[in-house]
Motif scaffolding. Sequence first.
Motif, short mmCIF file in Angstrom:
data_model
loop_
_atom_site.label_atom_id
_atom_site.label_comp_id
_atom_site.label_asym_id
_atom_site.label_seq_id
_atom_site.Cartn_x
_atom_site.Cartn_y
_atom_site.Cartn_z
N ARG A 14 0.86 -1.19 0.00
CA ARG A 14 0.00 0.00 0.00
C ARG A 14 0.89 1.23 0.00
N LYS A 15 0.95 1.90 -1.12
CA LYS A 15 1.75 3.11 -1.25
C LYS A 15 1.08 4.00 -2.28
N ASP A 16 1.64 5.16 -2.50
CA ASP A 16 1.07 6.07 -3.49
C ASP A 16 1.05 5.41 -4.86
N LYS A 23 -5.85 -1.26 -1.76
CA LYS A 23 -5.59 -0.86 -0.38
C LYS A 23 -6.65 -1.41 0.56
N ASP A 55 2.39 -6.74 0.35
CA ASP A 55 2.39 -5.71 1.40
C ASP A 55 3.16 -6.21 2.62
#
Length: 70
Positions: A14-16, A23, A55
């Motif tokens: 989960r990141k930009d 997410k 993740d």
Amino acid sequence: MIFIDEIDAIAPPRKDGVEELSKRLVGTLLKLMDGISINGGLVVIAATNRPDHVDPALRRRGKFDQDIEI
């Protein structure tokens, strides 16, 4: 036993830039795994060719915390 194949496809870090659905899916999977008791007799196994694309929260103690390389 529950087997999840290609977990990296449904649980990327989960990141930009990651889609909101991914997410939420990772968050839901984490919550469900929190409810699994060690003594309950349920084993959850996941497979991936790309462990670095899963993740990090799913690879912590109490989740998928053991790696078996084949």
